[in-house]
Design a protein around this motif. Structure first.
Motif, PDB file in Angstrom:
ATOM      1  N   SER A   1       0.832  -1.209   0.000  1.00 25.10           N
ATOM      2  CA  SER A   1       0.000   0.000   0.000  1.00 25.10           C
ATOM      3  C   SER A   1       0.866   1.258   0.000  1.00 25.10           C
ATOM      4  O   SER A   1       1.997   1.256   0.493  1.00 25.10           O
ATOM      5  N   ASN A   2       0.296   2.334  -0.531  1.00 28.86           N
ATOM      6  CA  ASN A   2       0.978   3.637  -0.510  1.00 28.86           C
ATOM      7  C   ASN A   2       0.765   4.366   0.807  1.00 28.86           C
ATOM      8  O   ASN A   2       1.607   5.155   1.234  1.00 28.86           O
ATOM      9  N   ILE A   3      -0.379   4.106   1.439  1.00 30.53           N
ATOM     10  CA  ILE A   3      -0.715   4.714   2.731  1.00 30.53           C
ATOM     11  C   ILE A   3      -1.169   3.584   3.657  1.00 30.53           C
ATOM     12  O   ILE A   3      -1.973   2.741   3.251  1.00 30.53           O
ATOM     13  N   VAL A   4      -0.663   3.566   4.884  1.00 24.73           N
ATOM     14  CA  VAL A   4      -1.091   2.583   5.886  1.00 24.73           C
ATOM     15  C   VAL A   4      -1.508   3.352   7.135  1.00 24.73           C
ATOM     16  O   VAL A   4      -0.744   4.176   7.643  1.00 24.73           O
ATOM     17  N   THR A   5      -2.725   3.098   7.589  1.00 23.09           N
ATOM     18  CA  THR A   5      -3.218   3.813   8.768  1.00 23.09           C
ATOM     19  C   THR A   5      -3.787   2.820   9.770  1.00 23.09           C
ATOM     20  O   THR A   5      -4.137   1.689   9.425  1.00 23.09           O
ATOM     21  N   THR A   6      -3.863   3.270  11.004  1.00 15.30           N
ATOM     22  CA  THR A   6      -4.637   2.578  12.018  1.00 15.30           C
ATOM     23  C   THR A   6      -5.452   3.627  12.759  1.00 15.30           C
ATOM     24  O   THR A   6      -5.391   4.811  12.429  1.00 15.30           O
ATOM     25  N   VAL A   7      -6.178   3.221  13.791  1.00 17.63           N
ATOM     26  CA  VAL A   7      -7.324   4.010  14.225  1.00 17.63           C
ATOM     27  C   VAL A   7      -7.061   4.925  15.420  1.00 17.63           C
ATOM     28  O   VAL A   7      -8.008   5.493  15.955  1.00 17.63           O
TER      29      VAL A   7
ATOM     30  N   PHE B   1       3.195   5.012   7.620  1.00 19.47           N
ATOM     31  CA  PHE B   1       2.274   4.499   8.635  1.00 19.47           C
ATOM     32  C   PHE B   1       1.898   5.611   9.605  1.00 19.47           C
ATOM     33  O   PHE B   1       2.762   6.292  10.148  1.00 19.47           O
ATOM     34  N   VAL B   2       0.606   5.801   9.833  1.00 18.39           N
ATOM     35  CA  VAL B   2       0.139   6.882  10.708  1.00 18.39           C
ATOM     36  C   VAL B   2      -1.121   6.424  11.429  1.00 18.39           C
ATOM     37  O   VAL B   2      -1.873   5.582  10.917  1.00 18.39           O
ATOM     38  N   GLY B   3      -1.313   6.950  12.629  1.00 20.34           N
ATOM     39  CA  GLY B   3      -2.529   6.670  13.403  1.00 20.34           C
ATOM     40  C   GLY B   3      -3.454   7.870  13.386  1.00 20.34           C
ATOM     41  O   GLY B   3      -3.043   8.988  13.713  1.00 20.34           O
ATOM     42  N   ILE B   4      -4.706   7.670  13.000  1.00 20.87           N
ATOM     43  CA  ILE B   4      -5.709   8.737  12.951  1.00 20.87           C
ATOM     44  C   ILE B   4      -6.872   8.304  13.844  1.00 20.87           C
ATOM     45  O   ILE B   4      -7.482   7.257  13.622  1.00 20.87           O
ATOM     46  N   LEU B   5      -7.173   9.117  14.839  1.00 17.26           N
ATOM     47  CA  LEU B   5      -8.245   8.786  15.775  1.00 17.26           C
ATOM     48  C   LEU B   5      -9.594   8.806  15.061  1.00 17.26           C
ATOM     49  O   LEU B   5      -9.933   9.769  14.374  1.00 17.26           O
TER      50      LEU B   5
END
Length: 1002
Positions: A714-720, A748-752
């Motif tokens: 993936s180009n963008i990886v996020t979690t919650v 990789f980034v975390g977005i609430l």
């Protein structure tokens, strides 16, 4: 018997040896073999005490040298006993060990300080640029070397411990043999003693014979010859045997003394073993500490790289602003300089005028004075001309400044005008359901080959922009037949540019049509938030037989079949379209013999991996055949993680290459691992992907991990949530994926997560009997009474606090603390309501027993199922709400509870740590206006009681303060606006980078 014992003890550097030789002894009566005492060697290797000095932080590898062969061996004539040598060497070795441990601790302290200092500096805003990345990398390498050294020391200590134990066993065997021989010698001594008594009796008998012979008057010499001939020989033989036994006894005593010394040596060896065990524990604790410091260093390094990139971006902006400021400052400086020159000229003119006045007072008729006067007038004229020029220059600067201000104002007005035109242009304010229905109608025409691809693209763009023309045409001909409508739409040939991004979500859940957990809520709410921001959002779902079809508007099947590859052949898929809460949704119904999505449930089938890998490929095939060119394809959790490798390996080469892939993992505990052979069914190349740096699972080389593949491709990886993003990058929280996440940390980034504040709104909630808001809480009290009546609870005391809990009863949610909270609520004088079910049999049985126990209780009720309407009532009725999760990626219940005025009591983990802040927290970094609940750290009853009891005390002792807290939490914005903006920014950055790369390549 001869025996040798060699023991190797610790010295300050490495080791030295001592050797003792046992004395020889033999036995007369019995012939024994002479077994040699086994040589026991205890080699205790220890790391050299010459550890790194403060000026040389780079630790060097220590290579142990060979043990000395002859120099350190002590001979028998050294003048010291074995015991004394052992004591001296033992003391020296203990001193050496303590010195080495102290040196290791000092070394660890220095490395700890040097490792943590950059991390602390990295946390400061002003010190970011002062910590080079190379220093952090150097510190990480130092930590790794230190760990390597400690591991070596630990291995050596374990080896030495094993050798000491084997030596102890050998000595014990020798001791047993000597004890047996000692017992035999004692028996022989007893026999010799009996012989001695027999000799004494014979001597008495001899005396009697002598007396008797004398009485008979016989020749004494003859009598002696007769009497002593035989007894004397026997007596001498017995005496010789007795002396031999005495000598053997003395030899055995010497051997016993030697054995006692060896026993003492064994005791000292045991003491050294205990000391080595303590040292091993110290080394293990030091190793764990170093591993923890290494993890911190890696985390700080990753944070530093992220902050560095942000700092560079901000620095570029600051430089741009500085250039503008410098230009303005230079113009202002020039104007000030001119003004100063003007003031100086004016002062000179004033002085000249004063001079002229003086000259007029003292008029002289002399020619010199006249000339002087003329000269002064000329100077005055010259100064006036210069003054005029300076005034003109100042005027030009002022005019230039005014022109610049005017130009800026004109530009600003133009931008405002364009913005107004865009806002109030030819757009029609219709509900999103209308535009979604129109968009699905255009896509259906294209898929059914009733319009061309270019026409479909233009019509999609007009629908996307809410163009008035397409609205008017549709309203004019909506009552006509389909052919006339298509002809009217084809006449709309005006082109327009896309106002935003085209985002397509591929997922296994969507609320409310197919909701199992939080993923369904997130997908719906995020899609609606992006839609409100002007982006085109579409969703692709499986068509389950257990969906809530009543929540789908205008559901219909398209007159086409999409074929997708699986298990070596093509299978047909029906495509259904409909709108869900204003969002356009495509439903894929596989015509596969296994009936993948006609099972009566969403998850939990043995062939889940086949079901969802089939769906992932069919979804991409639908996008390809529909001719869609999305900017973002957003897939969620392991069920659609296959989309990422399928897209790049199979569909990008076919022309579906406009999109960037975004993958969101909502819970890293669920990764969908399976045998590698099963993944090949959807067409993926297993030999290409079953590698440690791609999709190979960490647990086995024969298993594939879909989540790992999505992270890689993936180009963008996020979690919650941001905190959960940090937790999963550690070995404890990463579920085996921490290495992959750290390797791809830059994307990789975390977005609430947020909540749908339109759906979760106590002021408009249709499930509630009484609506209310933060300024009017009477409805909350009425809802509490209504729930108590409905559940059969006591409602006589309105001030009795009601504690709510809505959750899945699984270990992750802290079920032991939920059980404890039931009884603790009763102890503190409260009520407790639980809503939730458990897929775990033993947990389900346990809570069924608790529910049966409190079936008729007036203060406790357990409802072991999920009920949407009842959940709204519990949120609205609860005074407090517990979320005691062991780990929680994000959590939505705490946000919904606060939206309805229930104060959260939560454990500080994951998203709970990012959304709940303790009201009693002394940390100045948390603003008072954000402190909104009660938190605890340790997941045990004591930690839970600390927060739970404080909440009860606050509720009972400060009614007004509690109402203020309710008002505060109800006004906190947990909507998706902020989170959607973060996703929007990630989408735009990724798309911009892709377009820039294409321009460079072109």
């Amino acid at each position: 018997m001869a025996g040798k014992l060699s023991t190797c003890f610790l010295s300050h550097g490495w080791s030295c040896c001592t050797m003792t030789d046992c004395k020889h002894f033999s036995l007369r009566f019995y012939s024994f073999p002479s077994p040699r005492l086994l040589t026991v060697s205890c080699k205790i290797r220890q790391r050299n005490s010459s550890l790194p000095q403060p000026r040389r932080p780079q630790s060097k590898k220590i290579v142990p040298t060979q043990l000395p062969q002859d120099d350190n061996l002590m001979s028998d004539d050294s003048g010291l006993s074995d015991s004394e040598n052992a004591d001296d060497i033992s003391n020296a070795s203990e001193k050496s060990i303590s010195n080495d441990i102290l040196a290791i601790q000092r070394f660890d302290d220095r490395n700890s300080s040097s490792t943590l200092t950059p991390s602390i500096d990295a946390g400061k805003g002003d010190g970011l640029s002062t910590v080079p990345l190379q220093d952090v990398i150097g510190m990480i390498r130092n930590a790794e070397k230190n760990i390597h050294i400690l591991n070596q020391a630990r291995i050596h200590a374990l080896e030495d411990l094993e050798k000491i134990l084997s030596e102890k066993e050998a000595l014990q065997r020798e001791i047993n043999i000597l004890e047996m021989r000692l017992a035999e010698t004692d028996a022989r001594i007893r026999v010799a003693a009996q012989d001695k008594v027999h000799v004494e009796l014979l001597q008495d008998h001899l005396e009697k014979l002598r007396t008797e012979m004398s009485n008979r008057n016989r020749n004494p010499n003859e009598m002696q010859d007769i009497a002593l001939r035989s007894p004397d020989r026997q007596t001498r033989a017995l005496s010789e045997e007795l002396n031999a036994l005495r000598n053997e006894n003395m030899s055995l005593k010497d051997d016993l003394m030697t054995i006692k010394e060896q026993l003492n040596e064994v005791k000292r060896t045991d003491e050294r073993v205990e000391m080595l065990e303590k040292e091993r524990k110290i080394l293990e604790s030091s190793l764990k500490e170093m591993e923890y410091k290494l993890t911190l260093s890696q985390d700080d390094g990753a944070q530093l790289s992220t902050l560095r990139s942000e700092c560079e971006t901000l620095w570029n902006k600051v430089e741009h602003l500085q250039v503008l400021l410098d230009k303005s400052t230079s113009q202002a400086d020039q104007a000030i300089l001119v003004l100063q020159q003007n003031q100086e000229l004016r002062k000179k003119v004033e002085r000249l005028e004063e001079s002229l006045e003086d000259a007029s007072i003292y008029k002289l008729s002399s020619e010199k004075l006249q000339q002087y006067n003329n000269l002064m007038q000329q100077k005055i004229k010259l100064l006036e001309e210069r003054l005029e020029r300076s005034d003109a220059e100042i005027h030009s600067y002022v005019q230039l400044y005014q022109d610049s201000v005017k130009e800026f104002q004109d530009t600003l007005d133009n931008l405002k005008e364009e913005s107004k035109k865009k806002a109030s242009g030819k757009h029609v304010d219709m509900p999103w359901e209308f535009w979604s229905r129109l968009l699905l109608m255009v896509d259906a025409w294209f898929l059914e080959k009733k319009i061309h691809g270019d026409e479909a693209k233009l019509l999609r763009e007009m629908t996307w922009k809410k163009d008035a023309h397409i609205h008017d045409v549709y309203m004019e001909c909506k009552d006509k037949n389909e052919r006339e409508i298509i002809a009217a739409f084809r006449r709309l040939t005006s082109s327009s540019s896309s106002p935003g991004l085209h985002v397509i979500h591929i997922a296994a859940e969507m609320a409310p049509v197919a909701k199992v957990g939080g993923l369904g809520d997130v997908l719906s709410a995020l899609s609606k938030a992006l839609q409100k921001k002007g982006h085109l959002v579409e969703i692709v779902l499986p068509k389950y037989d257990c969906m809530q079809y009543e929540s789908i508007q205008d559901l219909r099947v398209l007159d086409l079949v999409v074929e997708s590859y699986f298990d070596g052949q093509l299978f047909k898929n029906k495509i259904w379209i409909g709108t869900v809460e204003g969002l356009p949704v495509y439903f894929i119904e596989p015509l596969h013999p296994a009936k993948f999505f006609w099972r009566g449930k969403t998850y939990g089938e043995p062939d889940d991996l086949k079901r969802f890998s089939f769906f992932s490929r069919a979804a991409l095939e639908l996008l390809h055949q529909a001719g869609k060119k999305p900017d973002i394809i957003h897939c969620h959790d392991w069920q659609t993680a296959f989309v990422a490798p399928l897209y790049w390996d199979l569909y990008a080469p076919k022309g579906l290459n406009s999109a960037r892939i975004c993958f969101t993992c909502h819970n890293f505990e669920y990764q969908g691992t399976a045998p590698a052979s099963e993944v090949a069914s959807c067409g993926l190349d297993i030999h290409h992907l079953n590698r440690p740096d791609r999709m190979q699972d960490h647990s086995s080389p024969d298993r594939i991990n879909p989540v790992k593949g999505a992270i890689v491709f993936s180009n963008i990886v996020t979690t919650v949530s941001p905190t959960y993003a940090q937790e999963v990058r550690t070995s404890q929280g990463g579920q085996g994926l921490h290495g992959t996440l750290n390797a791809h940390a830059q994307k990789f980034v975390g977005i609430l997560n947020g909540i749908d504040t339109d759906y979760w709104n106590p002021a408009t909630d249709g499930y509630l009997r009484f609506q209310y808001n933060a300024n009017d809480l009477e409805g909350k009290a009425e809802n509490k009474k209504a729930l108590q009546r409905h559940l059969g609870l006591s409602f006589s005391d309105s001030r009795r606090p009601l504690v709510g809990c809505i959750t899945r009863l699984v270990p992750q949610k802290g079920v032991h603390l939920i059980r404890h909270a039931i009884y603790r609520s009763l102890e503190l004088g409260g009520q407790f309501v639980l809503l939730g079910s458990s897929p775990v049999p033993n947990i389900r049985r346990e809570f069924e027993e608790i529910a049966k126990k409190f079936e008729n209780h007036e203060h406790v009720r357990l409802i072991l199922k999920y009920d949407e309407a009842l959940s709204h009532s519990i949120y609205a009725s609860s005074d407090m709400f517990i979320i005691p999760s062991i780990f929680e990626p994000c959590g939505l219940t705490q946000m919904i509870a606060m939206r309805y005025g229930a104060i959260p009591i939560a454990r500080k983990t994951g998203g709970l740590n990012d959304s709940v802040f303790d009201v009693d927290d002394d940390d100045d970094t948390i603003p008072i206006q954000l402190r909104n609940g009660y938190t605890f750290v340790t997941p045990d009853e004591q930690g839970f009681n600390g927060a739970f009891d404080r909440a009860f005390n606050h509720y009972k002792s400060d009614n007004e303060g509690w109402k203020e807290l309710i008002n505060k939490v109800m006004n906190i914005d947990f909507s998706w606006d902020t989170s959607a903006s973060q996703y929007e920014e990630l989408y735009l950055q990724s798309v911009s980078r892709a377009r820039a790369a294409l321009r460079v390549a072109g």
